[in-house]
Design an enzyme around this catalytic site. Structure first.
Site, PDB file in Angstrom:
ATOM      1  N   SER A 139       7.384  26.893  13.415  1.00 10.90           N
ATOM      2  CA  SER A 139       7.864  28.139  14.010  1.00 10.90           C
ATOM      3  C   SER A 139       9.383  28.168  14.036  1.00 10.90           C
ATOM      4  CB  SER A 139       7.331  28.230  15.439  1.00 10.90           C
ATOM      5  OG  SER A 139       8.018  29.214  16.163  1.00 10.90           O
ATOM      6  N   TYR A 164       5.597  24.415  24.444  1.00  9.62           N
ATOM      7  CA  TYR A 164       4.982  24.852  23.184  1.00  9.62           C
ATOM      8  C   TYR A 164       5.952  24.640  22.017  1.00  9.62           C
ATOM      9  CZ  TYR A 164       4.467  28.191  19.425  1.00  9.62           C
ATOM     10  OH  TYR A 164       4.453  28.756  18.180  1.00  9.62           O
ATOM     11  N   LYS A 168       6.070  21.946  18.504  1.00  9.39           N
ATOM     12  CA  LYS A 168       6.307  22.285  17.087  1.00  9.39           C
ATOM     13  C   LYS A 168       7.397  21.374  16.524  1.00  9.39           C
ATOM     14  CE  LYS A 168       3.438  25.730  16.498  1.00  9.39           C
ATOM     15  NZ  LYS A 168       2.219  25.483  15.707  1.00  9.39           N
TER      16      LYS A 168
HETATM   17  N1  UFG Z   1       9.248  41.789  24.427  1.00 12.69           N
HETATM   18  C1  UFG Z   1       9.253  42.887  25.242  1.00 12.69           C
HETATM   19  N2  UFG Z   1       8.115  43.203  25.922  1.00 12.69           N
HETATM   20  C2  UFG Z   1       6.981  42.463  25.820  1.00 12.69           C
HETATM   21  C3  UFG Z   1       6.972  41.331  24.988  1.00 12.69           C
HETATM   22  C4  UFG Z   1       8.131  41.005  24.311  1.00 12.69           C
HETATM   23  O1  UFG Z   1      10.274  43.585  25.361  1.00 12.69           O
HETATM   24  O2  UFG Z   1       5.978  42.803  26.464  1.00 12.69           O
HETATM   25  C5  UFG Z   1      10.440  41.489  23.622  1.00 12.69           C
HETATM   26  C6  UFG Z   1      11.017  40.095  23.821  1.00 12.69           C
HETATM   27  O3  UFG Z   1      11.956  40.098  24.870  1.00 12.69           O
HETATM   28  C7  UFG Z   1      11.634  39.841  22.442  1.00 12.69           C
HETATM   29  C8  UFG Z   1      10.729  40.598  21.485  1.00 12.69           C
HETATM   30  O4  UFG Z   1      10.045  41.552  22.271  1.00 12.69           O
HETATM   31  O5  UFG Z   1      12.912  40.427  22.368  1.00 12.69           O
HETATM   32  C9  UFG Z   1       9.677  39.711  20.796  1.00 12.69           C
HETATM   33  O6  UFG Z   1       8.954  38.988  21.770  1.00 12.69           O
HETATM   34  P1  UFG Z   1       7.572  38.271  21.425  1.00 12.69           P
HETATM   35  O7  UFG Z   1       7.025  37.694  22.698  1.00 12.69           O
HETATM   36  O8  UFG Z   1       6.676  39.193  20.675  1.00 12.69           O
HETATM   37  O9  UFG Z   1       7.995  37.120  20.408  1.00 12.69           O
HETATM   38  P2  UFG Z   1       9.081  35.946  20.594  1.00 12.69           P
HETATM   39  O10 UFG Z   1      10.190  36.260  19.619  1.00 12.69           O
HETATM   40  O11 UFG Z   1       9.435  35.737  21.991  1.00 12.69           O
HETATM   41  O12 UFG Z   1       8.235  34.664  20.175  1.00 12.69           O
HETATM   42  C10 UFG Z   1       7.590  34.590  18.942  1.00 12.69           C
HETATM   43  C11 UFG Z   1       6.299  33.817  19.072  1.00 12.69           C
HETATM   44  C12 UFG Z   1       6.550  32.388  19.387  1.00 12.69           C
HETATM   45  C13 UFG Z   1       7.505  31.794  18.430  1.00 12.69           C
HETATM   46  C14 UFG Z   1       8.760  32.617  18.314  1.00 12.69           C
HETATM   47  C15 UFG Z   1       9.621  32.110  17.213  1.00 12.69           C
HETATM   48  O13 UFG Z   1       5.522  34.375  20.102  1.00 12.69           O
HETATM   49  O14 UFG Z   1       5.333  31.700  19.272  1.00 12.69           O
HETATM   50  O15 UFG Z   1       8.436  33.974  18.030  1.00 12.69           O
HETATM   51  O16 UFG Z   1      10.862  32.686  17.218  1.00 12.69           O
HETATM   52  F1  UFG Z   1       7.822  30.550  18.795  1.00 12.69           F
END
Ligand code: UFG
Length: 375
Positions: A139, A164, A168
Site C-alpha cells: 500500500s 495496519y 504492510k
Molecule cells: N474522507 C472523507 N470522508 C469519509 C472518508 C474519507 O472526507 O467518509 C476523505 C479522507 O479524509 C481522505 C480521502 O477522503 O482525504 C480518502 O480517504 P479514504 O479513507 O477513502 O482513503 P485513505 O487515503 O485514507 O486510505 C486508503 C486506504 C488505506 C491505504 C491508503 C494508502 O483505505 O488502506 O489509502 O494511501 F493504506
C-alpha cells in the site's frame, strides 16, 4: 528446494490467491481466469463472502477445475499444506489480511498477529513446497506523509500512523530479507493507491461490513439512501479546493496490473535491470523466469479531491449527493498521488479508467447490490 519457473503458458500455471474472495482479490481472480490462468483461492471468509466466488464463475464461465476454493486461514499451516499438496501451485498473490485502519488502532495485537504471522506461515509452507514466486498486496501507506509528490518507488518509507500500515511496511521488510537470504525468491511488492470501482458487470464489488470507513464505499451508501450525507473530513488542507487529494484507481486496472506483474515475473516485458532498495532485481534465470525483489506503484498519477469524488459519484447516480464539511480526520495527509512511470516502463502497465468510469462502475455495483452480497 529450487523455485518453480513462471516462464510458461498461462494455462500451465496455477496461481494461489490468498484473500481471493475479497474486494481486490475477487477482481484479480476474474482477470487471471480471463487470461487463462488456473486459480486456487484460500480465504477464511472472515471479511468476505463466498458468494463472490459464485459471481466470479458467472462472469468468467469457468468450471471448478479452473477455480478451486479452500475456506482456509493463512495462519493454519496444516490447511495451507493441504492447499499446496493438492494443487501444483506456481505463484502466490497474497491479499489476505485485516485492513481497517481505525480498527487496527484498537486491536494492534490482532493485526500484527494475523497479517505478519499469517504471511510468515504462508511463506514457510510455500518454501517447503518449492514455491518462491510471490506478489504482495502492499500500500501507498508505507510512504507515510510522503517526502515528495508524485511519489516514486524510491521515495523513502515513513512510519505509518496506524498498526495496519505498519504491518504492510513490516511485511515488505520480511519479504525483502527473504530474498536476501535465498536469491531464488521472485517477489514483487505492489503499492496500491486508492482502489475503487467494480467489475463492469456489477456482479462483484466492494462490500465492507458495517459503516464504511473509506470515502467511495461511504458515498455509495449515501447514493442508495442508506446514509444521509457524506462527511467531508477537512476543507482547510493546502489543496485546490481544501479537501484531501488522493490517487483513485479502478480495481480492474489494479487487477490487470497483478496479471501483468505475473507475466513480468515469468520473463515478459521489461529491461530486467530495474533496481530498488539496493537489491538487484528482475534478473532472468536461464529459463527466463526472474528472481529478485521489486516494487511498483499502482496508481493513475492523477489526484482527485474529496469534492471531486462526491460530484463524480453524483453524476454517475443522477443526483447531487449531500455532504457536510467537518474537522480533519486524525492521521490523514493532504495530498497523495503516484508516479507510475516504473510500472509503465517495466511491466508495460498503464491505468485505463478515469474517475468518471470508476464512479459509474461503483454505482452499478452498489445499486444492483444495495446490501452487498447479502442482497
Ligand atoms: N474522507 C472523507 N470522508 C469519509 C472518508 C474519507 O472526507 O467518509 C476523505 C479522507 O479524509 C481522505 C480521502 O477522503 O482525504 C480518502 O480517504 P479514504 O479513507 O477513502 O482513503 P485513505 O487515503 O485514507 O486510505 C486508503 C486506504 C488505506 C491505504 C491508503 C494508502 O483505505 O488502506 O489509502 O494511501 F493504506
Amino acid at each position: 528446494m529450487s523455485n518453480r519457473s513462471l516462464a510458461k503458458n498461462h494455462a500451465d500455471t496455477t496461481v494461489l490467491v490468498t484473500g481471493g474472495a475479497g474486494f481486490i482479490g475477487s477482481h484479480t481472480c476474474v482477470e487471471l481466469l480471463e487470461q487463462g490462468y488456473r486459480v486456487v483461492v484460500a480465504d477464511d471468509l472472515s471479511n468476505s463472502n463466498s458468494e463472490a466466488l459464485n459471481r466470479i464463475r458467472v462472469i468468467t464461465g469457468v468450471n471448478d477445475d479452473q477455480l478451486t476454493f479452500y475456506k482456509a486461514n493463512i495462519l493454519d499451516a496444516q490447511a495451507m499444506n493441504r492447499v499446496f499438496d493438492e494443487n501444483p501451485i506456481d505463484a502466490i498473490i497474497h491479499f489476505a489480511g485485516f485492513k481497517a485502519v481505525g480498527e487496527s488502532v484498537v486491536k494492534p495485537l490482532e493485526y500484527y498477529w494475523n497479517n505478519i504471522t499469517g504471511t510468515l506461515t504462508l511463506c514457510k509452507v510455500a518454501r517447503e513446497h518449492g514455491v518462491k514466486n510471490l506478489i504482495f498486496s502492499s500500500s501507498a501507506t508505507v510512504y507515510g506523509d510522503p517526502e515528495f509528490i508524485p511519489i516514486t518507488e524510491d521515495c523513502p518509507k515513513h512510519n505509518a500512523t496506524n498498526p495496519y500500515g505498519q504491518t504492510k511496511s513490516m511485511i515488505e521488510q520480511v519479504l525483502t530479507d527473504l530474498y536476501v537470504g535465498d536469491t531464488e525468491w521472485n517477489i514483487v511488492l505492489l503499492r496500491y493507491f486508492n482502489p475503487i470501482g467494480a467489475h463492469e458487470s456489477g456482479l462483484i464489488g466492494e462490500d465492507p461490513k458495517g459503516i464504511p470507513n473509506n470515502l467511495v464505499p461511504y458515498t455509495a451508501r449515501v447514493a442508495v439512501g442508506q446514509l444521509p450525507y457524506v462527511h467531508v473530513y477537512g476543507a482547510d488542507y493546502d489543496t485546490p479546493d481544501g479537501t484531501g487529494v488522493r490517487d483513485y484507481i479502478h480495481v480492474m486496472d489494479l487487477a490487470r496490473g497483478h496479471v501483468m506483474t505475473l507475466d513480468w515475473m515469468g520473463g515478459a516485458c521489461g529491461t530486467g535491470v530495474a533496481t530498488t532498495l539496493g537489491t538487484i532485481a528482475g534478473i532472468p534465470d536461464a529459463d527466463g523466469s526472474r528472481h529478485g525483489v521489486e516494487i511498483f506503484n499502482l496508481g493513475t498519477g492523477t489526484g482527485s479531491s474529496v469534492l471531486d469524488v462526491i460530484h463524480a459519484f453524483g453524476t454517475a447516480c443522477g443526483r447531487e449527493l449531500p455532504y457536510r464539511i467537518e474537522p480533519r480526520r486524525a492521521g490523514d495527509i493532504a495530498t497523495n498521488y503516484a508516479a507510475c512511470d516504473k510500472a509503465r516502463d517495466e511491466l508495460g502497465w498503464v491505468a485505463r479508467y478515469d474517475l468518471k468510469r470508476m464512479c459509474e462502475d461503483s454505482w452499478r455495483w452498489q445499486s444492483k447490490n444495495p446490501d452487498g452480497y447479502r442482497s
